[in-house]
Design a protein around this motif. Structure first.
Motif, PDB file in Angstrom:
ATOM      1  N   ARG A 102      93.665  24.963  82.284  1.00  0.00           N
ATOM      2  CA  ARG A 102      93.052  23.444  82.035  1.00  0.00           C
ATOM      3  C   ARG A 102      93.467  22.694  81.260  1.00  0.00           C
ATOM      4  NH1 ARG A 102      86.590  23.916  83.257  1.00  0.00           N
ATOM      5  NH2 ARG A 102      86.303  24.562  85.050  1.00  0.00           N
ATOM      6  N   ALA A 103      94.098  23.247  80.498  1.00  0.00           N
ATOM      7  CA  ALA A 103      94.682  22.520  79.252  1.00  0.00           C
ATOM      8  C   ALA A 103      95.927  21.518  79.413  1.00  0.00           C
ATOM      9  CB  ALA A 103      94.460  23.604  78.087  1.00  0.00           C
ATOM     10  N   SER A 104      96.683  22.974  80.633  1.00  0.00           N
ATOM     11  CA  SER A 104      98.327  21.931  80.224  1.00  0.00           C
ATOM     12  C   SER A 104      98.654  21.998  81.589  1.00  0.00           C
ATOM     13  CB  SER A 104      99.019  23.492  80.443  1.00  0.00           C
ATOM     14  OG  SER A 104      98.822  24.896  81.194  1.00  0.00           O
ATOM     15  N   CYS A 105      99.548  20.891  82.143  1.00  0.00           N
ATOM     16  CA  CYS A 105     100.160  20.326  83.589  1.00  0.00           C
ATOM     17  C   CYS A 105     101.068  21.387  83.829  1.00  0.00           C
ATOM     18  CB  CYS A 105     100.886  19.681  83.225  1.00  0.00           C
ATOM     19  SG  CYS A 105     100.296  18.015  81.690  1.00  0.00           S
ATOM     20  N   SER A 106     101.171  21.695  85.761  1.00  0.00           N
ATOM     21  CA  SER A 106     102.101  21.914  86.683  1.00  0.00           C
ATOM     22  C   SER A 106     102.933  22.199  85.976  1.00  0.00           C
ATOM     23  CB  SER A 106     100.717  21.736  87.549  1.00  0.00           C
ATOM     24  OG  SER A 106     101.689  20.676  88.008  1.00  0.00           O
ATOM     25  N   TRP A 109     106.486  19.031  85.068  1.00  0.00           N
ATOM     26  CA  TRP A 109     105.262  18.120  84.437  1.00  0.00           C
ATOM     27  C   TRP A 109     105.407  18.202  82.960  1.00  0.00           C
ATOM     28  CZ3 TRP A 109     102.611  13.755  87.318  1.00  0.00           C
ATOM     29  CH2 TRP A 109     103.100  14.179  88.869  1.00  0.00           C
ATOM     30  N   GLN A 111     103.555  16.789  79.568  1.00  0.00           N
ATOM     31  CA  GLN A 111     102.140  17.074  79.114  1.00  0.00           C
ATOM     32  C   GLN A 111     102.297  15.836  78.229  1.00  0.00           C
ATOM     33  OE1 GLN A 111      99.618  19.910  78.188  1.00  0.00           O
ATOM     34  NE2 GLN A 111      98.673  19.479  76.497  1.00  0.00           N
ATOM     35  N   GLY A 114      97.123  13.965  76.891  1.00  0.00           N
ATOM     36  CA  GLY A 114      96.333  14.436  78.322  1.00  0.00           C
ATOM     37  C   GLY A 114      96.576  13.922  79.318  1.00  0.00           C
ATOM     38  N   ARG A 115      98.127  13.561  79.702  1.00  0.00           N
ATOM     39  CA  ARG A 115      98.457  12.883  80.919  1.00  0.00           C
ATOM     40  C   ARG A 115      99.496  13.895  81.551  1.00  0.00           C
ATOM     41  NH1 ARG A 115      98.043   6.259  82.326  1.00  0.00           N
ATOM     42  NH2 ARG A 115      99.660   6.926  80.757  1.00  0.00           N
ATOM     43  N   CYS A 116      99.690  14.006  82.197  1.00  0.00           N
ATOM     44  CA  CYS A 116     101.261  14.273  82.917  1.00  0.00           C
ATOM     45  C   CYS A 116     101.878  13.612  83.390  1.00  0.00           C
ATOM     46  CB  CYS A 116     100.571  16.096  83.938  1.00  0.00           C
ATOM     47  SG  CYS A 116      99.686  16.660  83.480  1.00  0.00           S
ATOM     48  N   LYS A 233      95.959  12.960  84.993  1.00  0.00           N
ATOM     49  CA  LYS A 233      94.590  12.919  84.048  1.00  0.00           C
ATOM     50  C   LYS A 233      95.624  14.875  84.466  1.00  0.00           C
ATOM     51  CE  LYS A 233      92.116   9.433  84.053  1.00  0.00           C
ATOM     52  NZ  LYS A 233      90.346   8.754  84.051  1.00  0.00           N
ATOM     53  N   MET A 234      95.348  15.083  83.186  1.00  0.00           N
ATOM     54  CA  MET A 234      95.418  16.598  82.742  1.00  0.00           C
ATOM     55  C   MET A 234      93.792  16.469  83.602  1.00  0.00           C
ATOM     56  SD  MET A 234      96.204  17.447  79.558  1.00  0.00           S
ATOM     57  CE  MET A 234      96.549  19.137  78.712  1.00  0.00           C
TER      58      MET A 234
END
Length: 234
Positions: A102-106, A109, A111, A114-116, A233-234
């Motif tokens: 939950r705390a990282s971007c796929s 993407w 980071q 708080g956004r990707c 958003k993350m």
């Protein structure tokens, strides 16, 4: 988000301890009333704030469980306790993995705050670029401040080694001079080039970044094709 996952982790551990308490008492039917009392107290604890609940629950359950253990416990009891301990470790590991997820971007993407963000090199019109972002659960990028704008530029530079004109999510197509971000972010920060936006020809309603040598913003015809940056958003 991290706090929420941390609380869930403590909740799983508390549940496992309560299960262990129940298994231990299953070997001592005469303590049935103790089980009922334990559940009542645990329910009362749940009415407190999370931080109070888990601290008191841990103390109470550990103390009660230690009192319930017979010094001459059998190997069967030892095996059950070991199994429950393994379950607690497993649930803790799952919770930690969820926190990382939950705390990282796929993949693909970047980071930031708080956004990707993701740069797409395929040139599309502004509307088609927005639709493409939607397919990835995102929108064309909004920009909240100068630091974020610099970060988006770095994402583009990392992918292209250049500063090409790139669509972002600003538009005043709904009403002239009333600029909006497609993801609903308040349109506060701007980085317009000198003399922009000028709505040349009366049909320039979409924001392109990295315009001119100053890499600032320009209002452009929305049907022009450009690469674009998406945000979610993350």
């Amino acid at each position: 988000m991290k706090r929420e996952v941390a609380i869930n982790k403590r909740s799983l551990s508390s549940s496992a301890l309560l299960l262990q308490w129940g298994v231990l008492l299953a070997y001592h039917p005469e303590r049935g009333r103790g089980v009922f009392l334990t559940l009542i107290i645990f329910r009362l604890l749940s009415l407190l704030r999370p931080s109070q609940t888990y601290q008191l629950a841990f103390l109470f359950i550990r103390l009660s469980a230690s009192l319930a253990i017979n010094i001459t416990c059998t190997m069967t009891m030892f095996s059950v306790s070991a199994l429950i301990l393994a379950t607690m470790i497993l649930t803790s590991t799952v919770a930690e993995n969820q926190l990382v997820k939950r705390a990282s971007c796929s993949h693909g993407w970047a980071q930031y705050n708080g956004r990707c963000f993701r740069y797409i090199s395929t040139p599309l019109s502004w509307v088609m670029a927005e639709k493409n972002c939607h397919l990835m659960g995102a929108n064309l990028a909004s920009v909240r401040d100068f630091a974020e704008y610099q970060m988006i530029q770095k994402v583009i530079q990392a992918a292209t080694s250049k500063n090409p004109e790139t669509w972002i999510g600003g538009s005043d197509a709904q009403q002239e001079t009333h600029w909006l971000w497609s993801d609903g972010t308040p349109f506060v920060y701007t980085n317009w080039c000198c003399g922009e936006p000028n709505n040349s020809g009366g049909k320039q309603h979409c924001v392109v970044m990295n315009y001119s040598a100053k890499s600032c913003w320009d209002d452009l015809y929305c049907n022009f094709v450009r690469p674009f940056v998406c945000v979610k958003k993350m």
